[in-house]
Design an enzyme around this catalytic site. Structure first.
Site, PDB file in Angstrom:
ATOM      1  N   CYS A  41       0.828  -1.202   0.000  1.00 33.24           N
ATOM      2  CA  CYS A  41       0.000   0.000   0.000  1.00 33.24           C
ATOM      3  C   CYS A  41       0.865   1.257   0.000  1.00 33.24           C
ATOM      4  O   CYS A  41       1.961   1.269   0.558  1.00 33.24           O
ATOM      5  CB  CYS A  41      -0.914  -0.019   1.230  1.00 33.24           C
ATOM      6  SG  CYS A  41      -2.081   1.369   1.283  1.00 33.24           S
ATOM      7  N   ASP A  43       0.301   3.880   1.651  1.00 31.29           N
ATOM      8  CA  ASP A  43       0.188   4.545   2.952  1.00 31.29           C
ATOM      9  C   ASP A  43       1.562   5.001   3.443  1.00 31.29           C
ATOM     10  O   ASP A  43       2.519   4.217   3.453  1.00 31.29           O
ATOM     11  CB  ASP A  43      -0.444   3.580   3.960  1.00 31.29           C
ATOM     12  CG  ASP A  43      -0.887   4.266   5.244  1.00 31.29           C
ATOM     13  OD1 ASP A  43      -0.031   4.905   5.888  1.00 31.29           O
ATOM     14  OD2 ASP A  43      -2.062   4.153   5.606  1.00 31.29           O
TER      15      ASP A  43
END
Length: 208
Positions: A41, A43
Site C-alpha cells: 500500500c 500509505d
C-alpha cells in the site's frame, strides 16, 4: 518536514553506507537481482524495506492505494511482468495492513469522485465475501478481515496472470499473502492455500 532536511539526511546516509562499505554505491550501480517482488500500500506509514529489514537491491517494490492488482492497471501488470519474467524473482508478496484508509473508504457508501473506480475493486472483494463479513458484528474486526480478504483476492489476481503461471511451471514461483499490523509492527503470514486456489480457478483462468 523541511525539504532541506531530506538532503541533509541523504548526505548522512551516504556517509554511513560508505563507512561500512566503500564500494557500496559502485556495487549498487552494477544492476539488480532481487528475489522478491513486494506489492504493498502507498500509505505513508508503511515502508516496505524498513518493515522487512532489507537493503536496497533486495526487493522490487510496487505500491498503490490498497495494495491492489487489478488486471486493467497497466502499471501493476507491467511491474509483475518485469519482475517475474525478466528479473525472475522467486517470491511475489502482496502485503496489506490493518487501518488501511483505502479499505475503510471502500466500506463506506460515499461518492469519492476519481477514487470510485479504483475502490470498486475493493468493494468487489466485499461482495465476494459478503456472507462471511456480514456475520462480523464488530466494525473494527470486519474492517481487519476485509483487509485480509483483499490481500487474498489480489494474490488470486496475481495467480491469474500468464507471467506467474509460466513461472509457476518453470521454477515453482511462490505467492505470499501478508498483513502488517500497524499497531504492533508485526508481519503476519496469512498462510493462504494457493495450491488449492489454483486447482479451483485453473479451469477458467489457465493461460499456459
Amino acid at each position: 518536514m523541511n525539504i532541506a532536511t531530506i538532503f541533509e539526511n541523504n548526505k548522512k546516509w551516504i556517509t554511513e553506507k560508505l563507512k561500512i562499505n566503500s564500494e557500496y554505491f559502485t556495487e549498487l550501480g552494477k544492476g539488480q537481482s532481487p528475489q522478491i517482488l513486494y506489492i504493498g500500500c502507498s500509505d505513508s506509514r508503511v515502508s516496505a524495506e524498513e518493515l522487512m529489514g532489507v537493503e536496497p537491491g533486495d526487493v522490487f517494490v510496487h505500491r498503490n492505494i490498497g495494495n491492489m492488482v487489478p488486471n486493467t492497471d497497466l502499471n501493476v501488470m507491467s511491474v509483475i511482468n518485469y519482475a517475474v519474467s525478466h528479473l525472475e524473482v522467486q517470491h511475489v508478496i502482496v502485503c496489506g495492513h490493518y487501518s488501511c484508509g483505502g479499505v475503510k473508504a471502500a466500506m463506506q457508501s460515499k461518492d469519492l469522485g476519481i477514487l470510485n473506480p479504483w475502490l470498486r475493486n475493493i468493494r468487489d472483494v466485499y461482495r465476494l465475501h459478503k456472507d462471511e463479513l456480514d456475520l462480523i458484528t464488530c466494525e473494527d474486526k470486519k474492517y481487519d478481515r476485509l483487509v485480509e480478504l483483499n490481500v487474498q483476492e489480489q494474490c488470486v489476481n496475481i495467480l491469474k496472470t500468464s507471467d506467474v503461471q509460466q513461472a509457476f511451471k518453470k521454477r515453482n514461483i511462490t505467492v505470499h499473502g501478508w498483513v502488517w499490523d500497524i499497531h504492533t509492527g508485526e508481519l503476519i503470514d496469512l498462510k493462504i492455500n494457493f495450491n488449492k486456489i489454483l486447482d479451483e480457478i485453473m479451469e477458467i483462468y489457465r493461460l499456459t
